[in-house]
Design an enzyme around this catalytic site. Structure first.
Site, PDB file in Angstrom:
ATOM      1  N   ARG A  93      -5.580  -4.264   7.959  1.00 49.12           N
ATOM      2  CA  ARG A  93      -6.493  -4.311   9.103  1.00 49.12           C
ATOM      3  C   ARG A  93      -7.113  -2.937   9.330  1.00 49.12           C
ATOM      4  O   ARG A  93      -6.438  -1.920   9.136  1.00 49.12           O
ATOM      5  CB  ARG A  93      -5.738  -4.695  10.389  1.00 49.12           C
ATOM      6  CG  ARG A  93      -5.231  -6.102  10.446  1.00 49.12           C
ATOM      7  CD  ARG A  93      -4.486  -6.327  11.746  1.00 49.12           C
ATOM      8  NE  ARG A  93      -5.325  -6.094  12.910  1.00 49.12           N
ATOM      9  CZ  ARG A  93      -6.141  -7.002  13.441  1.00 49.12           C
ATOM     10  NH1 ARG A  93      -6.206  -8.207  12.928  1.00 49.12           N
ATOM     11  NH2 ARG A  93      -6.875  -6.714  14.492  1.00 49.12           N
ATOM     12  N   ASN A 109      -2.378   6.656   5.631  1.00 48.75           N
ATOM     13  CA  ASN A 109      -2.506   5.421   4.840  1.00 48.75           C
ATOM     14  C   ASN A 109      -2.323   5.780   3.371  1.00 48.75           C
ATOM     15  O   ASN A 109      -2.587   6.911   2.956  1.00 48.75           O
ATOM     16  CB  ASN A 109      -3.888   4.803   5.036  1.00 48.75           C
ATOM     17  CG  ASN A 109      -4.052   3.498   4.279  1.00 48.75           C
ATOM     18  OD1 ASN A 109      -3.128   2.664   4.240  1.00 48.75           O
ATOM     19  ND2 ASN A 109      -5.199   3.291   3.652  1.00 48.75           N
ATOM     20  N   HIS A 111      -3.477   4.396  -0.510  1.00 51.84           N
ATOM     21  CA  HIS A 111      -4.429   3.503  -1.176  1.00 51.84           C
ATOM     22  C   HIS A 111      -4.311   3.693  -2.683  1.00 51.84           C
ATOM     23  O   HIS A 111      -4.287   4.836  -3.160  1.00 51.84           O
ATOM     24  CB  HIS A 111      -5.850   3.816  -0.701  1.00 51.84           C
ATOM     25  CG  HIS A 111      -6.875   2.893  -1.271  1.00 51.84           C
ATOM     26  ND1 HIS A 111      -7.047   1.599  -0.826  1.00 51.84           N
ATOM     27  CD2 HIS A 111      -7.756   3.056  -2.289  1.00 51.84           C
ATOM     28  CE1 HIS A 111      -8.002   1.014  -1.533  1.00 51.84           C
ATOM     29  NE2 HIS A 111      -8.446   1.878  -2.429  1.00 51.84           N
ATOM     30  N   ASP A 147     -10.528   3.347   4.381  1.00 54.54           N
ATOM     31  CA  ASP A 147     -10.060   4.221   3.286  1.00 54.54           C
ATOM     32  C   ASP A 147     -10.872   5.514   3.194  1.00 54.54           C
ATOM     33  O   ASP A 147     -11.295   5.932   2.105  1.00 54.54           O
ATOM     34  CB  ASP A 147     -10.143   3.465   1.937  1.00 54.54           C
ATOM     35  CG  ASP A 147      -9.286   2.210   1.941  1.00 54.54           C
ATOM     36  OD1 ASP A 147      -8.229   2.218   2.601  1.00 54.54           O
ATOM     37  OD2 ASP A 147      -9.663   1.221   1.282  1.00 54.54           O
TER      38      ASP A 147
HETATM   39  C1  GRF Z   1      -0.096  -0.676  -1.992  1.00 51.51           C
HETATM   40  O1  GRF Z   1      -0.679  -0.677  -3.269  1.00 51.51           O
HETATM   41  C2  GRF Z   1      -0.832   0.241  -1.064  1.00 51.51           C
HETATM   42  O2  GRF Z   1      -1.369   1.356  -1.695  1.00 51.51           O
HETATM   43  C3  GRF Z   1      -1.951  -0.627  -0.545  1.00 51.51           C
HETATM   44  O3  GRF Z   1      -1.359  -1.900  -0.393  1.00 51.51           O
HETATM   45  C4  GRF Z   1      -0.260  -2.020  -1.287  1.00 51.51           C
HETATM   46  C5  GRF Z   1       0.931  -2.369  -0.457  1.00 51.51           C
HETATM   47  O4  GRF Z   1       2.083  -2.571  -1.251  1.00 51.51           O
HETATM   48  N1  GRF Z   1      -2.523  -0.099   0.671  1.00 51.51           N
HETATM   49  P1  GRF Z   1       3.502  -2.613  -0.558  1.00 51.51           P
HETATM   50  O5  GRF Z   1       3.417  -3.687   0.535  1.00 51.51           O
HETATM   51  O6  GRF Z   1       3.788  -1.266   0.015  1.00 51.51           O
HETATM   52  O7  GRF Z   1       4.447  -3.006  -1.639  1.00 51.51           O
END
Ligand code: GRF
Length: 210
Positions: A93, A109, A111, A147
Site C-alpha cells: 500500500r 522500505n 524494494h 518506491d
Molecule cells: C520483497 O521482495 C520486498 O523487497 C518487496 O516485497 C517482497 C516481500 O517479501 N517489497 P517478504 O514478504 O518479505 O518475503
C-alpha cells in the site's frame, strides 16, 4: 538502555520480517525490539510467523476504507506501541501524506531492484524484460511517492542468462535480508545524515551519533 521499538507492516509472506526478527534476536540490531507487526491482509503468512515468535501481530483490513481513514487506524496501533521506526516489508500500500509526516525519516522500505530502476510491481521481471545485466535491492526512506524516497543502502545482484524472475528473485531476496538489517541498524544508531536526496552513511559500527 531503553530499546528502540520497531513496527513492521506487511501484506504477505514476511521473509524480510523474519530476517529482521532473527537479526534482533541474534543481537545484530542491538537494543531494538519488534513491538508490533501489522498486516492489511487477513491471510498474510507473515502474521502467523510473527505470532509464532510471540510478537503482537494484528490484521487491520483495508477493504472499503479510504487511504487516510485506514492509515489513521494503523498510526493509532503504532502509537499505542510507541514505535520509533516503521519498516515496510512487502507492504502493498502507498502511505498517505499524514502517515509519512507522522514518522519523518522514520519509515523504511525494501524494494527488489536498484531504484530508481524498476519501481512498482514485478521488478525482477521488469529487469529481465529490459535486458538489464545487473539488478539488486534498495532500502530507502519512504515518502508519499511509490518506491521513491532517499536511498539508504543498495546491493547489486548480477543477472545471469538462464535467469527467470523466480531465480533472480531468490538471489535478490538473500541480499534483501542482509541489507535490511544493516539499514535498520544504521538508522536506529543515527549513523547517517541527509543532504538533499543523498543519505550519507557512516559505515563504522559504534560511531558517534550525528
Ligand atoms: C520483497 O521482495 C520486498 O523487497 C518487496 O516485497 C517482497 C516481500 O517479501 N517489497 P517478504 O514478504 O518479505 O518475503
Amino acid at each position: 538502555m531503553t530499546k528502540k521499538r520497531i513496527g513492521v507492516l506487511l501484506s504477505g509472506r514476511g521473509s524480510n520480517f523474519e530476517a529482521l526478527a532473527a537479526s534482533v534476536a541474534a543481537g545484530r540490531i542491538p537494543t531494538a525490539e519488534i513491538s508490533i507487526v501489522l498486516s492489511n491482509r487477513e491471510n498474510a503468512p507473515g502474521i502467523e510467523k510473527a505470532r509464532a515468535l510471540g510478537i503482537d501481530a494484528r490484521v487491520i483490513p483495508s477493504k472499503g476504507l479510504e487511504r487516510e481513514a485506514y492509515d489513521k487506524l494503523v498510526l493509532a496501533a503504532l502509537r499505542e506501541k510507541e514505535v520509533d521506526l516503521v519498516c515496510l516489508a512487502g507492504y502493498m500500500r502507498l502511505l498517505s501524506p499524514q502517515f509519512v509526516a507522522a514518522f519523518p525519516h522514520r519509515i523504511l522500505n525494501i524494494h527488489p531492484s536498484l531504484l530508481p530502476a524498476f519501481p512498482g510491481l514485478e521488478p525482477q521481471r521488469q529487469a529481465l524484460d529490459h535486458g538489464a545485466k545487473f539488478s539488486g535491492c534498495t532500502v530507502h526512506f519512504v515518502d508519499e511517492s511509490l518506491d521513491a524516497g532517499p536511498i539508504v543502502l543498495q546491493a547489486v545482484v548480477p543477472i545471469e542468462d538462464r535467469d527467470t524472475p523466480e531465480l533472480l528473485g531468490e538471489r535478490i531476496l538473500r541480499e534483501e535480508h542482509r541489507i535490511y538489517t544493516e539499514a535498520v541498524r544504521i538508522v536506529l544508531e543515527g549513523r547517517y545524515c541527509i543532504e538533499g536526496r543523498r543519505v550519507l552513511v557512516n559505515l563504522e559500527r559504534g560511531a558517534a551519533k550525528n
